[in-house]
Design a protein around this motif. Structure first.
Motif, short mmCIF file in Angstrom:
data_model
loop_
_atom_site.label_atom_id
_atom_site.label_comp_id
_atom_site.label_asym_id
_atom_site.label_seq_id
_atom_site.Cartn_x
_atom_site.Cartn_y
_atom_site.Cartn_z
N PRO A 1 7.08 -6.40 -14.73
CA PRO A 1 5.66 -6.69 -14.58
C PRO A 1 5.39 -7.93 -13.75
N GLY A 2 6.43 -8.72 -13.50
CA GLY A 2 6.26 -9.92 -12.69
C GLY A 2 6.24 -9.65 -11.20
N LEU A 3 6.62 -8.44 -10.80
CA LEU A 3 6.61 -8.09 -9.37
C LEU A 3 5.28 -7.43 -9.02
N PRO A 4 4.72 -7.74 -7.85
CA PRO A 4 3.48 -7.07 -7.44
C PRO A 4 3.72 -5.59 -7.17
N SER A 5 2.69 -4.79 -7.41
CA SER A 5 2.81 -3.35 -7.24
C SER A 5 1.65 -2.82 -6.41
N ALA A 6 1.98 -2.05 -5.38
CA ALA A 6 0.93 -1.43 -4.56
C ALA A 6 0.09 -0.47 -5.39
N SER A 7 0.71 0.20 -6.36
CA SER A 7 -0.02 1.17 -7.18
C SER A 7 -1.08 0.50 -8.04
N ALA A 8 -0.87 -0.76 -8.40
CA ALA A 8 -1.84 -1.48 -9.23
C ALA A 8 -3.11 -1.80 -8.46
N VAL A 9 -3.05 -1.74 -7.14
CA VAL A 9 -4.18 -2.08 -6.28
C VAL A 9 -4.82 -0.84 -5.66
N ALA A 10 -4.01 0.20 -5.41
CA ALA A 10 -4.47 1.36 -4.65
C ALA A 10 -5.62 2.09 -5.35
N ASN B 1 -15.02 -8.02 -7.16
CA ASN B 1 -13.56 -8.18 -7.14
C ASN B 1 -13.02 -7.79 -5.76
N GLN B 2 -11.90 -8.40 -5.41
CA GLN B 2 -11.20 -8.08 -4.17
C GLN B 2 -9.71 -8.09 -4.48
N GLN B 3 -8.99 -7.08 -3.98
CA GLN B 3 -7.55 -6.96 -4.25
C GLN B 3 -6.80 -6.67 -2.97
N ALA B 4 -5.54 -7.07 -2.96
CA ALA B 4 -4.67 -6.81 -1.80
C ALA B 4 -3.33 -6.29 -2.28
N GLY B 5 -2.74 -5.40 -1.48
CA GLY B 5 -1.42 -4.86 -1.80
C GLY B 5 -0.68 -4.50 -0.53
N ILE B 6 0.62 -4.28 -0.67
CA ILE B 6 1.44 -3.90 0.48
C ILE B 6 1.98 -2.50 0.24
N ARG B 7 1.59 -1.59 1.10
CA ARG B 7 2.00 -0.19 0.96
C ARG B 7 3.40 0.01 1.56
N PRO B 8 4.26 0.77 0.90
CA PRO B 8 5.62 1.00 1.43
C PRO B 8 5.64 2.12 2.47
N SER B 9 5.01 1.87 3.61
CA SER B 9 4.97 2.86 4.68
C SER B 9 6.27 2.85 5.48
N THR B 10 6.45 3.88 6.29
CA THR B 10 7.70 4.03 7.05
C THR B 10 7.39 4.21 8.53
#
Length: 350
Positions: A34-43, A282-291
């Motif tokens: 839970p300490g790592l950021p997750s793209a799914s938590a923002v998407a 609210n405003q959120q940011a995430g990093i998507r694991p794109s290829t």
């Protein structure tokens, strides 16, 4: 103690794969930090078969979309919950020329099944700027990802098959025929940890191309459109009077921090679509694991086939994961071939 699978990471990919393998009768330990950021938590969790100004059909849409609707509905029925919301996506035209262009595009037999011929434009016009009308995209919707991930976590906790914490590479021993971790022997370990896979020495050679995205949450008094609206920016109704607005795409400044630029960009876009006042809460940011080639990373390590990866789904994880998880399960358990466009064997030369 022995188990069939260790799944590392519990975003959308890990949740869907863990559930799929569990339903096939496999013993699965699901681990997440839970300490790592997750793209799914923002998407936002939107599923959309037609994207962009050219109405590009999502890769393998004819297989993916019927499957994902059935997949999420079956979990809801089994657990007695709701997290999947089937919706239409309304796309207002920007001009009369765009309307004519879209009418030509929707004549394509590959596109036609995903388009509603005559949306009720007047029903949107109180809130949405649509003087040229619009089109409606069918078979779409959204998954409440925070709720979905929470439910899957609870399911595996109840089975005493959940580990909350980081799976350190130094604690994980990947052998030729099995993997060992915390005194448990696994037949396979599958990494579903998003962009963190870039730091995994087993899979850091894969050509990821991460994309930062930001979304806003806003209050809108009286807004009661049930559908998703999309015109260069999406407006997702979470519940009456509450919407999400997104999303930005940036291949630079790849951090998990929100920015004024991101907010200003989204507000400029949404003001061109939304007629009524709103309040950003609210405003959120995430990093998507794109290829690099915009195709997922699914498969087993060539030199260490005990280790596998299930990820690289970018912005479309909610759409791609159910079908690909079923395909991966058939590969792992029944020896069936993976789709060549998703199989990491396409990248082995790297």
């Amino acid at each position: 103690m022995n188990a069939d699978f260790l799944i590392v990471g519990q975003g959308i990919a890990g949740s869907v794969l863990a559930w799929t393998l569990d339903q096939r009768g496999c013993s699965v330990i699901l681990a997440d930090d839970p300490g790592l950021p997750s793209a799914s938590a923002v998407a936002a969790g939107i599923v959309n078969p037609l994207t962009g100004r050219k109405l590009v059909r999502t890769w393998n849409a004819d297989e993916l979309f019927p499957f994902l609707h059935q997949f999420y509905r079956s979990i809801e029925q089994q657990l007695g919950v709701q997290f999947f919301h089937s919706k239409t996506i309304y796309r207002p035209f920007r001009s009369d020329d765009e309307r004519k262009t879209y009418q030509e595009l929707t004549a394509d037999p590959a596109v036609r099944p995903y388009v509603t011929e005559s949306p009720e434009d007047a029903s949107y016009s109180q809130w949405i700027n649509n003087p040229f009308g619009g089109l409606s995209v069918a078979q779409a919707g959204w998954v409440d990802l925070n709720e979905f991930v929470r439910l899957i976590k609870g399911y595996f906790i109840q089975k005493n098959q959940y580990y909350e914490g980081r799976v350190e590479q130094t604690d994980l021993v990947v052998g030729d025929t099995s993997a060992a971790w915390k005194g448990i022997t696994f037949n396979r370990v599958i990494f579903c940890d998003g962009v963190q896979a870039q730091q995994n020495p087993l899979f850091n050679w894969l050509p990821f191309n991460p994309v930062k995205g930001q979304i806003l949450t806003a209050l809108v008094d009286g807004y009661s459109i049930p559908d998703i609206v999309n015109q260069g920016v999406f407006i997702l109704p979470v519940r009456p009077g509450l919407i999400r607005i997104g999303a930005t795409y940036s291949w630079h400044d790849l951090d998990w921090e929100i920015s004024d630029d991101g907010r200003e960009y989204l507000e400029a876009k949404v003001r061109a679509v939304l007629k009524i006042p709103y309040e950003i809460v609210n405003q959120q940011a995430g990093i998507r694991p794109s290829t690099k080639d915009r195709r997922p990373f699914v498969g087993l390590h060539k030199g260490k086939p005990v280790a596998g990866i299930f990820g690289g789904m970018g912005t479309k994880g909610v759409s791609l994961a159910p079908y690909l998880a079923e395909q991966f399960a058939r590969h792992l358990l029944d020896g069936e071939e993976l789709d060549s466009e998703a199989n990491i064997s396409r990248c082995v030369s790297l």
